[in-house]
Write a protein that holds these residues in place. Sequence first.
Motif, short mmCIF file in Angstrom:
data_model
loop_
_atom_site.label_atom_id
_atom_site.label_comp_id
_atom_site.label_asym_id
_atom_site.label_seq_id
_atom_site.Cartn_x
_atom_site.Cartn_y
_atom_site.Cartn_z
N ASP A 1 -37.47 -25.83 -11.59
CA ASP A 1 -36.21 -26.08 -10.89
C ASP A 1 -36.30 -25.80 -9.40
O ASP A 1 -35.44 -26.23 -8.63
CB ASP A 1 -35.08 -25.24 -11.50
CG ASP A 1 -34.67 -25.74 -12.88
OD1 ASP A 1 -35.03 -26.89 -13.24
OD2 ASP A 1 -34.00 -24.98 -13.60
N SER B 1 -33.55 -34.00 -4.44
CA SER B 1 -33.31 -32.61 -4.07
C SER B 1 -34.59 -31.99 -3.54
O SER B 1 -35.57 -31.87 -4.29
CB SER B 1 -32.84 -31.79 -5.29
OG SER B 1 -32.89 -30.41 -5.00
N PRO C 1 -35.69 -36.17 3.31
CA PRO C 1 -34.48 -36.22 2.48
C PRO C 1 -33.33 -37.02 3.09
O PRO C 1 -32.46 -37.51 2.37
CB PRO C 1 -34.10 -34.74 2.33
CG PRO C 1 -35.41 -34.01 2.44
CD PRO C 1 -36.17 -34.80 3.48
N THR D 1 -35.72 -29.07 -5.85
CA THR D 1 -36.28 -29.39 -7.17
C THR D 1 -37.46 -30.35 -7.09
O THR D 1 -38.46 -30.17 -7.77
CB THR D 1 -35.20 -30.01 -8.07
OG1 THR D 1 -34.09 -29.12 -8.13
CG2 THR D 1 -35.72 -30.27 -9.46
N HIS D 2 -37.34 -31.38 -6.26
CA HIS D 2 -38.35 -32.45 -6.21
C HIS D 2 -39.42 -32.17 -5.15
O HIS D 2 -39.11 -31.74 -4.04
CB HIS D 2 -37.68 -33.79 -5.96
CG HIS D 2 -36.65 -34.11 -6.99
ND1 HIS D 2 -35.33 -34.30 -6.68
CD2 HIS D 2 -36.74 -34.25 -8.33
CE1 HIS D 2 -34.65 -34.55 -7.78
NE2 HIS D 2 -35.49 -34.51 -8.80
N THR E 1 -29.63 -40.25 -2.60
CA THR E 1 -28.85 -39.01 -2.60
C THR E 1 -29.14 -38.10 -3.79
O THR E 1 -28.82 -36.91 -3.73
CB THR E 1 -27.34 -39.32 -2.56
OG1 THR E 1 -27.02 -40.15 -3.67
CG2 THR E 1 -26.95 -40.00 -1.27
N ASP E 2 -29.76 -38.61 -4.84
CA ASP E 2 -30.08 -37.74 -5.98
C ASP E 2 -31.39 -36.99 -5.78
O ASP E 2 -31.80 -36.21 -6.64
CB ASP E 2 -30.09 -38.52 -7.30
CG ASP E 2 -31.12 -39.64 -7.35
OD1 ASP E 2 -31.54 -40.14 -6.28
OD2 ASP E 2 -31.50 -40.03 -8.47
#
Length: 190
Positions: free
Chosen positions: A162, A31, A23, A34-35, A28-29
Amino acid sequence: MDGRRRVALAALALSFVALAAAPLVLPTDFSPVTHTTSESAGQGVPGAWLPRLGFVLFGVGVLVRIPVRCSWLGGVLHAAFGTAMFVVAAFASRSWRDASYDATEDLVHSIGATAMGFAFAGGVAAAAITEARRTRRPPRTLDVVAVAASVVLPLGMVALPDVAGLLQRVMFTVAYVWYGRELLRGRGQG
């Protein structure tokens, strides 16, 4: 400790670090909650080289010293798990971003990831069953946790998208701990 076991442990440790640090080099998007790790290594993702390296190193760590407290079938399943790690590194999934992607590459990645999950669960179960027969004791707690995690957590990822990334990272951590324990106890062959 023999050289192969050292290499396997180092590869597993470096793989863990690569996936944990990914990460930091991703957009920056991204997560990690979530991902998934597959998305972090996705097609067209800047920095995807680091999680892909993590997959390769995990495969190396498993293949250099395959657990042997299981039947020949268990050994084959662990070898399939390690090999599938190379497949998921070589064929990237679709990224979390709304970008064009190669559907065939994404499909091959998904097949590799699915095979990896089944191979891990089957390989751990084979090890647990073989050892339980040999020792006449119930399966070890970590074996039961590992098999349960490899079944329950993927279902949780579908039901709770999520937190799919977090659930998958828990699943990976269980696999790292399981293989690490096998190596530290000297249960591996190369």
